[in-house]
Design a protein around this motif. Structure first.
Motif, mmCIF file in Angstrom:
data_model
loop_
_atom_site.group_PDB
_atom_site.id
_atom_site.type_symbol
_atom_site.label_atom_id
_atom_site.label_comp_id
_atom_site.label_asym_id
_atom_site.label_seq_id
_atom_site.Cartn_x
_atom_site.Cartn_y
_atom_site.Cartn_z
ATOM 1 N N ARG A 60 0.862 -1.185 0.000
ATOM 2 C CA ARG A 60 0.000 0.000 0.000
ATOM 3 C C ARG A 60 0.899 1.236 0.000
ATOM 4 N N PRO A 61 0.424 2.375 -0.502
ATOM 5 C CA PRO A 61 1.246 3.592 -0.558
ATOM 6 C C PRO A 61 1.820 4.018 0.794
ATOM 7 N N ALA A 62 1.054 3.837 1.870
ATOM 8 C CA ALA A 62 1.556 4.212 3.192
ATOM 9 C C ALA A 62 2.706 3.309 3.626
ATOM 10 N N GLY A 63 2.858 2.163 2.991
ATOM 11 C CA GLY A 63 3.897 1.217 3.346
ATOM 12 C C GLY A 63 5.023 1.153 2.334
ATOM 13 N N PHE A 64 5.236 2.232 1.598
ATOM 14 C CA PHE A 64 6.308 2.235 0.593
ATOM 15 C C PHE A 64 6.887 3.636 0.464
ATOM 16 N N ARG A 65 8.214 3.706 0.376
ATOM 17 C CA ARG A 65 8.843 4.997 0.076
ATOM 18 C C ARG A 65 10.233 4.793 -0.505
ATOM 19 N N VAL A 66 10.573 5.637 -1.454
ATOM 20 C CA VAL A 66 11.923 5.667 -2.020
ATOM 21 C C VAL A 66 12.761 6.472 -1.047
ATOM 22 N N PRO A 95 13.209 -2.255 -9.603
ATOM 23 C CA PRO A 95 12.911 -2.551 -8.208
ATOM 24 C C PRO A 95 11.421 -2.519 -7.845
ATOM 25 N N PHE A 96 10.629 -1.780 -8.594
ATOM 26 C CA PHE A 96 9.202 -1.700 -8.283
ATOM 27 C C PHE A 96 8.449 -1.063 -9.444
ATOM 28 N N ALA A 97 7.145 -1.192 -9.373
ATOM 29 C CA ALA A 97 6.229 -0.535 -10.303
ATOM 30 C C ALA A 97 5.104 0.052 -9.462
ATOM 31 N N SER A 98 4.288 0.899 -10.054
ATOM 32 C CA SER A 98 3.161 1.450 -9.311
ATOM 33 C C SER A 98 2.003 1.716 -10.265
ATOM 34 N N ALA A 99 0.815 1.715 -9.691
ATOM 35 C CA ALA A 99 -0.396 1.966 -10.472
ATOM 36 C C ALA A 99 -1.550 2.201 -9.516
ATOM 37 N N SER A 100 -2.711 2.391 -10.091
ATOM 38 C CA SER A 100 -3.940 2.538 -9.315
ATOM 39 C C SER A 100 -5.050 1.816 -10.056
ATOM 40 N N PHE A 101 -5.564 0.759 -9.439
ATOM 41 C CA PHE A 101 -6.671 -0.008 -10.021
ATOM 42 C C PHE A 101 -7.772 -0.116 -8.979
ATOM 43 N N ASP A 107 -4.492 2.944 -5.240
ATOM 44 C CA ASP A 107 -3.047 3.023 -5.450
ATOM 45 C C ASP A 107 -2.305 1.864 -4.794
ATOM 46 N N PHE A 108 -1.227 1.413 -5.452
ATOM 47 C CA PHE A 108 -0.384 0.355 -4.898
ATOM 48 C C PHE A 108 0.993 0.419 -5.526
ATOM 49 N N PHE A 109 1.926 -0.270 -4.888
ATOM 50 C CA PHE A 109 3.264 -0.488 -5.426
ATOM 51 C C PHE A 109 3.451 -1.986 -5.586
ATOM 52 N N ALA A 110 3.991 -2.399 -6.706
ATOM 53 C CA ALA A 110 4.357 -3.792 -6.953
ATOM 54 C C ALA A 110 5.863 -3.866 -6.747
ATOM 55 N N VAL A 111 6.267 -4.406 -5.612
ATOM 56 C CA VAL A 111 7.674 -4.469 -5.230
ATOM 57 C C VAL A 111 8.288 -5.740 -5.802
ATOM 58 N N ASN A 112 9.454 -5.599 -6.407
ATOM 59 C CA ASN A 112 10.179 -6.756 -6.924
ATOM 60 C C ASN A 112 10.861 -7.454 -5.745
ATOM 61 N N VAL A 113 10.321 -8.592 -5.344
ATOM 62 C CA VAL A 113 10.837 -9.335 -4.186
ATOM 63 C C VAL A 113 12.328 -9.612 -4.339
#
Length: 149
Positions: A60-66, A95-101, A107-113
């Motif tokens: 979730r956006p609140a759980g991700f930051r560069v 390292p990641f992607a982002s979008a909103s569906f 909004d979300f971030f797709a983190v590359n594990v």
């Protein structure tokens, strides 16, 4: 359970922090939102994921930051341009992607594990994986062959 991780690209120019639940089934916390996206990691055979070997888990956006190197990120969009695929302009790692569906709750971030720095090999081996047949836009089922993903 939801846990904080640090990650980076290969050359170290880009760093990020995220909160992910990578625990095996039965050990995971109750997701904030409904949907399979919050209960597993994903390997997909769509053109992007197959060529980059992108192994995603959603934050979730609140759980991700560069935390460093935002200026080193380059964005790539294709098809409907809905997903912002980002990569390091120096080493090329994604390292990641982002979008909103709407279906995923916005909004979300797709983190590359594979870009997480502080995760052990044992922990990686236990991460649940859901396979998606993105190549055929059949996101709700795995492709016939998954061994290469």
């Amino acid at each position: 359970m939801l846990k904080s991780y640090r990650g980076s690209c290969h050359c170290g120019a880009v760093h990020f922090e995220c909160q992910l639940d990578l625990a095996p089934k039965g050990q995971r916390s109750t997701p904030e939102l409904d949907g399979v996206w919050w209960t597993s990691s994903f390997r997909c055979n769509c053109s992007w994921c197959a060529k980059t070997r992108f192994w995603k888990n959603f934050a979730r956006p609140a759980g991700f930051r560069v935390t460093a190197g935002a200026d080193m990120l380059t964005e790539y969009r294709f098809n409907s341009s809905a997903i912002r695929h980002t990569f390091c302009s120096r080493c090329g790692v994604h390292p990641f992607a982002s979008a909103s569906f709407d279906i995923m709750g916005g909004d979300f971030f797709a983190v590359n594990v594979a870009c997480l720095d502080d995760i052990s090999a044992d922990e990686l081996a236990a991460v649940p994986i859901t396979y998606e047949d993105g190549k055929n836009d059949a996101w709700d089922r795995p492709p016939v062959v998954t061994a290469y993903l």
